[in-house]
Design a protein around this motif. Sequence first.
Motif, PDB file in Angstrom:
ATOM      1  N   UNK A 142       3.616   6.067   7.454  1.00 53.23           N
ATOM      2  CA  UNK A 142       3.958   7.400   7.471  1.00 53.23           C
ATOM      3  C   UNK A 142       4.471   8.140   6.358  1.00 53.23           C
ATOM      4  N   UNK A 143       5.161   7.404   5.610  1.00 47.43           N
ATOM      5  CA  UNK A 143       5.966   7.863   4.481  1.00 47.43           C
ATOM      6  C   UNK A 143       5.303   7.673   3.454  1.00 47.43           C
ATOM      7  N   UNK A 144       4.282   6.820   3.283  1.00 44.69           N
ATOM      8  CA  UNK A 144       3.573   6.645   1.934  1.00 44.69           C
ATOM      9  C   UNK A 144       2.571   7.643   1.689  1.00 44.69           C
ATOM     10  N   UNK A 145       2.179   7.847   0.603  1.00 43.89           N
ATOM     11  CA  UNK A 145       1.191   8.973   0.073  1.00 43.89           C
ATOM     12  C   UNK A 145      -0.126   8.318  -0.543  1.00 43.89           C
ATOM     13  N   UNK A 146       0.083   7.465  -1.462  1.00 46.60           N
ATOM     14  CA  UNK A 146      -1.058   6.923  -2.092  1.00 46.60           C
ATOM     15  C   UNK A 146      -1.142   5.331  -2.240  1.00 46.60           C
ATOM     16  N   UNK A 147      -0.247   4.682  -2.081  1.00 46.41           N
ATOM     17  CA  UNK A 147      -0.140   3.216  -2.309  1.00 46.41           C
ATOM     18  C   UNK A 147       0.744   2.374  -1.005  1.00 46.41           C
ATOM     19  N   UNK A 148       0.024   1.381  -0.739  1.00 46.05           N
ATOM     20  CA  UNK A 148       0.828   0.635   0.133  1.00 46.05           C
ATOM     21  C   UNK A 148       0.641  -0.852  -0.478  1.00 46.05           C
ATOM     22  N   UNK A 149       1.741  -1.480  -0.745  1.00 44.30           N
ATOM     23  CA  UNK A 149       1.587  -2.685  -1.437  1.00 44.30           C
ATOM     24  C   UNK A 149       1.656  -3.921  -0.406  1.00 44.30           C
ATOM     25  N   UNK A 177      -3.539   3.283   9.137  1.00 42.95           N
ATOM     26  CA  UNK A 177      -3.440   4.362  10.221  1.00 42.95           C
ATOM     27  C   UNK A 177      -3.708   5.710   9.777  1.00 42.95           C
ATOM     28  N   UNK A 178      -3.823   6.746  10.975  1.00 44.73           N
ATOM     29  CA  UNK A 178      -4.118   8.026  10.658  1.00 44.73           C
ATOM     30  C   UNK A 178      -3.058   8.567   9.475  1.00 44.73           C
ATOM     31  N   UNK A 179      -1.864   8.240   9.777  1.00 53.01           N
ATOM     32  CA  UNK A 179      -0.982   8.997   8.961  1.00 53.01           C
ATOM     33  C   UNK A 179      -1.141   8.752   7.600  1.00 53.01           C
ATOM     34  N   UNK A 180      -1.437   7.502   7.039  1.00 50.95           N
ATOM     35  CA  UNK A 180      -1.627   7.176   5.710  1.00 50.95           C
ATOM     36  C   UNK A 180      -2.951   7.779   5.332  1.00 50.95           C
ATOM     37  N   UNK A 191      -3.045  10.867   3.022  1.00 48.62           N
ATOM     38  CA  UNK A 191      -2.645  11.022   1.592  1.00 48.62           C
ATOM     39  C   UNK A 191      -1.599  12.182   1.192  1.00 48.62           C
ATOM     40  N   UNK A 192      -0.725  12.305   2.215  1.00 54.11           N
ATOM     41  CA  UNK A 192       0.419  13.036   2.272  1.00 54.11           C
ATOM     42  C   UNK A 192       1.636  12.079   2.396  1.00 54.11           C
ATOM     43  N   UNK A 193       2.740  12.548   1.881  1.00 51.00           N
ATOM     44  CA  UNK A 193       4.200  12.003   2.162  1.00 51.00           C
ATOM     45  C   UNK A 193       4.492  12.851   3.214  1.00 51.00           C
ATOM     46  N   UNK A 194       4.298  11.893   4.492  1.00 50.30           N
ATOM     47  CA  UNK A 194       4.640  12.705   5.623  1.00 50.30           C
ATOM     48  C   UNK A 194       5.937  12.173   6.143  1.00 50.30           C
ATOM     49  N   UNK A 195       6.522  12.678   7.352  1.00 45.94           N
ATOM     50  CA  UNK A 195       7.859  12.423   7.614  1.00 45.94           C
ATOM     51  C   UNK A 195       7.902  12.485   9.262  1.00 45.94           C
TER      52      UNK A 195
END
Length: 317
Positions: free
Chosen positions: A260-267, A276-279, A282-286
């Motif tokens: 949810x909180x990531x925008x461009x990268x997940x390590x 998932x749909x939130x990532x 490509x936005x920093x959602x909350x």
Amino acid sequence: MSKGNSREHHWWPVGLQTYWADKNEEVSWIDPEGNIEKKKAKNRKIARKSHGHTIFRGNVWETNFEHEFSSADDRVHDTIEAIAKLRPPGIFDLFRMIKMALKRGRHLLNVCKFYRMDESIHRSLLLILYSLLIRSPGNRFRYESYSRFMGRPPDEEVGKANMRQNYLAAKKLCETGRLSNQFFVIIHSRFKKFVFGDGSLDWLTGSLITERVDGRALIPLTPNICIYFCTPRSMRPAANCASFSAAPWMVDRINDIVQIYAGEKIFFLGEPPEINDSFRQRRFLEHKEKTDYLIDMLDEVAGIRKQGNVFAFTASV
């Protein structure tokens, strides 16, 4: 006057990156389209931004504040080693964990081991959490957007200035401030691995404007250790920390929150996460509101209990 001349500034400490390296010493990440990249951790080319911590660049007032983060970064290994020793209940509690894995019961207290964290480790861990939150790309994006309140487009210099101001305030609080009503939950994962994103659940740094530590944060530090921090109004007199082994569904939920909180990268380490749909946005959602059923469970461990639609002893953020 500028202090330090490093051009490459890391928003994810190099010391922490080593915990995410595979047997080939490579750290992997995935983007919202599912593309996977990896680089050698030892080359220090991961999670960096050129001149990311330099304000007024090219001006007589140019200031590089990268060195301000060194006090947090230099303590990473010692702090991780210390909190890893705060172990969850042992094998005799495995049956209760299996029951929890099968049913989402709100009984975390029954599978936790409570500790009194040493003051030096407390201060170091809190500073590391603040450093990760404040210099993350997610918060950088929000800091740069402050100029919109004045009818102007996002501004990188505004973002850097806000980042520096917030971190210096946090550093002072962590190093010399009072530590009362601060609680850590160390979440160990024996079955699955956590992921780490370029944004994190941060209901904490907003209170820095009032020069206090107040709120909540959830941050995976290693693939096997995630930290939840909160500021309950009432605490057990002998404990400021709890440790437990997470059921697989809890790890999944934490990883969903990371997306949810990531925008461009997940390590990640090992198998890549399912996007998932939130990532994908490509936005920093909350979270729309500062609530989540897993956060409710972690709050209860710290002594914050939900009463109807209101939290007892809830910190204001």
